[in-house]
Design a protein around this motif. Sequence first.
Motif, PDB file in Angstrom:
ATOM      1  N   VAL A 337       0.847  -1.200   0.000  1.00  0.00           N
ATOM      2  CA  VAL A 337       0.000   0.000   0.000  1.00  0.00           C
ATOM      3  C   VAL A 337       0.881   1.249   0.000  1.00  0.00           C
ATOM      4  O   VAL A 337       0.624   2.216  -0.722  1.00  0.00           O
ATOM      5  CB  VAL A 337      -0.934   0.017   1.240  1.00  0.00           C
ATOM      6  N   ILE A 338       1.941   1.208   0.814  1.00  0.00           N
ATOM      7  CA  ILE A 338       2.836   2.362   0.908  1.00  0.00           C
ATOM      8  C   ILE A 338       3.687   2.492  -0.352  1.00  0.00           C
ATOM      9  O   ILE A 338       3.746   3.546  -0.990  1.00  0.00           O
ATOM     10  CB  ILE A 338       3.758   2.214   2.141  1.00  0.00           C
ATOM     11  N   VAL A 339       4.335   1.384  -0.706  1.00  0.00           N
ATOM     12  CA  VAL A 339       5.283   1.413  -1.822  1.00  0.00           C
ATOM     13  C   VAL A 339       4.588   1.759  -3.141  1.00  0.00           C
ATOM     14  O   VAL A 339       5.107   2.564  -3.928  1.00  0.00           O
ATOM     15  CB  VAL A 339       6.024   0.060  -1.927  1.00  0.00           C
ATOM     16  N   ALA A 340       3.398   1.172  -3.371  1.00  0.00           N
ATOM     17  CA  ALA A 340       2.713   1.385  -4.648  1.00  0.00           C
ATOM     18  C   ALA A 340       2.529   2.874  -4.926  1.00  0.00           C
ATOM     19  O   ALA A 340       2.722   3.338  -6.046  1.00  0.00           O
ATOM     20  CB  ALA A 340       1.352   0.687  -4.640  1.00  0.00           C
ATOM     21  N   HIS A 341       2.161   3.622  -3.889  1.00  0.00           N
ATOM     22  CA  HIS A 341       1.926   5.047  -4.102  1.00  0.00           C
ATOM     23  C   HIS A 341       3.178   5.750  -4.612  1.00  0.00           C
ATOM     24  O   HIS A 341       3.137   6.502  -5.580  1.00  0.00           O
ATOM     25  CB  HIS A 341       1.434   5.715  -2.825  1.00  0.00           C
ATOM     26  N   PHE A 342       4.289   5.513  -3.949  1.00  0.00           N
ATOM     27  CA  PHE A 342       5.506   6.244  -4.327  1.00  0.00           C
ATOM     28  C   PHE A 342       6.051   5.780  -5.679  1.00  0.00           C
ATOM     29  O   PHE A 342       6.567   6.577  -6.453  1.00  0.00           O
ATOM     30  CB  PHE A 342       6.544   6.126  -3.216  1.00  0.00           C
ATOM     31  N   ASP A 353      10.740   3.297 -12.531  1.00  0.00           N
ATOM     32  CA  ASP A 353      10.217   2.490 -11.436  1.00  0.00           C
ATOM     33  C   ASP A 353      11.282   2.406 -10.339  1.00  0.00           C
ATOM     34  O   ASP A 353      12.271   1.730 -10.480  1.00  0.00           O
ATOM     35  CB  ASP A 353       9.909   1.097 -12.002  1.00  0.00           C
ATOM     36  N   LYS A 354      11.060   3.130  -9.263  1.00  0.00           N
ATOM     37  CA  LYS A 354      12.076   3.126  -8.212  1.00  0.00           C
ATOM     38  C   LYS A 354      11.656   2.226  -7.066  1.00  0.00           C
ATOM     39  O   LYS A 354      11.850   2.566  -5.894  1.00  0.00           O
ATOM     40  CB  LYS A 354      12.285   4.545  -7.695  1.00  0.00           C
ATOM     41  N   ARG A 355      11.069   1.098  -7.390  1.00  0.00           N
ATOM     42  CA  ARG A 355      10.505   0.218  -6.361  1.00  0.00           C
ATOM     43  C   ARG A 355      11.508  -0.132  -5.267  1.00  0.00           C
ATOM     44  O   ARG A 355      11.198  -0.056  -4.085  1.00  0.00           O
ATOM     45  CB  ARG A 355       9.963  -1.048  -7.033  1.00  0.00           C
ATOM     46  N   LYS A 356      12.711  -0.499  -5.673  1.00  0.00           N
ATOM     47  CA  LYS A 356      13.678  -0.963  -4.666  1.00  0.00           C
ATOM     48  C   LYS A 356      14.008   0.134  -3.653  1.00  0.00           C
ATOM     49  O   LYS A 356      13.989  -0.103  -2.443  1.00  0.00           O
ATOM     50  CB  LYS A 356      14.953  -1.474  -5.338  1.00  0.00           C
ATOM     51  N   SER A 357      14.258   1.340  -4.135  1.00  0.00           N
ATOM     52  CA  SER A 357      14.622   2.402  -3.187  1.00  0.00           C
ATOM     53  C   SER A 357      13.466   2.744  -2.273  1.00  0.00           C
ATOM     54  O   SER A 357      13.648   2.912  -1.074  1.00  0.00           O
ATOM     55  CB  SER A 357      15.063   3.673  -3.907  1.00  0.00           C
ATOM     56  N   TYR A 358      12.247   2.837  -2.831  1.00  0.00           N
ATOM     57  CA  TYR A 358      11.110   3.190  -1.977  1.00  0.00           C
ATOM     58  C   TYR A 358      10.815   2.099  -0.959  1.00  0.00           C
ATOM     59  O   TYR A 358      10.457   2.382   0.192  1.00  0.00           O
ATOM     60  CB  TYR A 358       9.873   3.489  -2.822  1.00  0.00           C
ATOM     61  N   THR A 359      10.956   0.852  -1.396  1.00  0.00           N
ATOM     62  CA  THR A 359      10.712  -0.246  -0.451  1.00  0.00           C
ATOM     63  C   THR A 359      11.703  -0.140   0.708  1.00  0.00           C
ATOM     64  O   THR A 359      11.356  -0.317   1.873  1.00  0.00           O
ATOM     65  CB  THR A 359      10.868  -1.608  -1.150  1.00  0.00           C
ATOM     66  N   LEU A 360      12.946   0.186   0.358  1.00  0.00           N
ATOM     67  CA  LEU A 360      13.987   0.303   1.383  1.00  0.00           C
ATOM     68  C   LEU A 360      13.667   1.421   2.380  1.00  0.00           C
ATOM     69  O   LEU A 360      13.769   1.240   3.595  1.00  0.00           O
ATOM     70  CB  LEU A 360      15.324   0.582   0.691  1.00  0.00           C
ATOM     71  N   ILE A 361      13.235   2.562   1.864  1.00  0.00           N
ATOM     72  CA  ILE A 361      12.931   3.685   2.762  1.00  0.00           C
ATOM     73  C   ILE A 361      11.748   3.339   3.668  1.00  0.00           C
ATOM     74  O   ILE A 361      11.794   3.527   4.887  1.00  0.00           O
ATOM     75  CB  ILE A 361      12.588   4.958   1.940  1.00  0.00           C
ATOM     76  N   ALA A 362      10.687   2.788   3.060  1.00  0.00           N
ATOM     77  CA  ALA A 362       9.505   2.438   3.863  1.00  0.00           C
ATOM     78  C   ALA A 362       9.882   1.399   4.917  1.00  0.00           C
ATOM     79  O   ALA A 362       9.451   1.473   6.077  1.00  0.00           O
ATOM     80  CB  ALA A 362       8.396   1.906   2.963  1.00  0.00           C
TER      81      ALA A 362
END
Length: 476
Positions: A337-342, A353-362
């Motif tokens: 839910v959090i990652v999808a938004h960013f 697609d910056k999935r890896k970085s956003y997942t790491l921050i969250a």
Amino acid sequence: MEERKGFGSNFGFLMAAVGSAVGLGNIWGFPNKMGASGGFTFLLIYLVLAVCCGFIVMVGELALGRKTGQGAVGAYKVLSKKFSWMGWLGILSAFFILFFYCALGGYCIKYTVLNVGDLFNAGFGSNGLSGAEIFGNFMSNPAEAIIYGLIFVALTMIIVMGGIGGGIEKVCSIGMPCLFVALLICIIRACTLPGAVNGLKYMLIPGWAVANGVIDKAPNLFQVFATAGGQMFFSLSLGMGAMITYGSYLDRKENIQKNGLLIVVMDSMVAFMAALCVLPARFALDPEGSLGGPSLLFVTMQNVFSRMGTVGPIFGIIFYLLVVFAAISSSISLLEVIVAHFVDKARAEGKGDKRKSYTLIATAMVSLGCILVCADALGTSGISPADLLGIENPKTWAADWLDFWDCISEGIMMPLGALLMTFMVAYEIGTEFVKDEIEQCGNKFTMYKFYRFCIRYVTPLGLLLVLYGQIKSFFF
Ligand code: TRP
């Protein structure tokens, strides 16, 4: 812009959505609430609420997600003027739930390891201690709880980093069927123990628990209603955008009505099955053991496995692994839910697609919350919310950090989120909107009239009562 990748198959979607729904709430919350709230009466009320409120909100969330093709924040922004901020409520809830959910997931990993220790007579087994002693020792060692909590957080992170098709769908497509089989094995073992029948009576016969002194007095019907409603909501992962997010990855040719119904049915079935495993085992092997709260899962059930003889650790490993998996398949939906938004936002801004970085921050932020909950050891060490706020004789919500996050998210934000969502659909964007989206697949929305009636009157009323009941039970 590269394509937004979704689920590869309907089966994968279904397993992921059922995985989100099936979690600690089913295996832990449902059994004890059902027994304490009048057994069969509770089950009936639960099922009625699941259809009239759960299914309605489920279908709405899936449709809104797929229509907009965006996570919770984006979806609400596109759909509504008045409710555009609601996606953020979802993201905040996701964080709060993750804080305590990951801590509990860590506890379950600890108990899996403990049973492996017992199997090999290793030093990290239970060493002949009782369930209560084991749990007490574990609670007095917050560092250990933190390590296990962080392992759980890391597992969640790795799966979410893999994305929808490559991570979440893959793990759930294999894991959910395994979970089902593991649960069946545990049910068969539990129900064939001598004395197990009392568990079934407790579960199914209205009034049995009171007549046999298991609980003091029967709750009134309103209380049963509120308990069942709160449980149903949390269990179906509704009210905070999780199903909007998963819906946004669903292919247009898939049938939302059918999927929504299947998710509700399967989630309720697994909850009932979990009760068929936990309660008979408890009545057979630890009749004095606690029926609710953290001690049901970590004291009573551990006693059950210790008393099963040589096969005990094997069933212990199967059971706790099952719980760990149920928890992970839920926590990934929360993190998503959090990652999808960013990720959506970055793509819209052309940053890729910056999935890896956003997942790491969250994940880093979730870790901090999880450490807080683990360090506090259910209020036995560290600084509780009540200490911080200078409250004497605190109510549940302020007694420890686990309850604090739970009360805010499950108690208020989720039922409120769902309530506002029904208002938005019924009175702002209109039910036709949902109908059109559902009929995209070419099948008729056969339950449309029922849907429209429920979302206008029945569901909001049900949700209002749930919200009232939650606030009352948590805060007063
Ligand atoms: N449904 C899960 C359970 O029963 C908890 C959960 C997972 C959840 N994702 C959620 C609850 C999203 C609310 C919203 O344990």
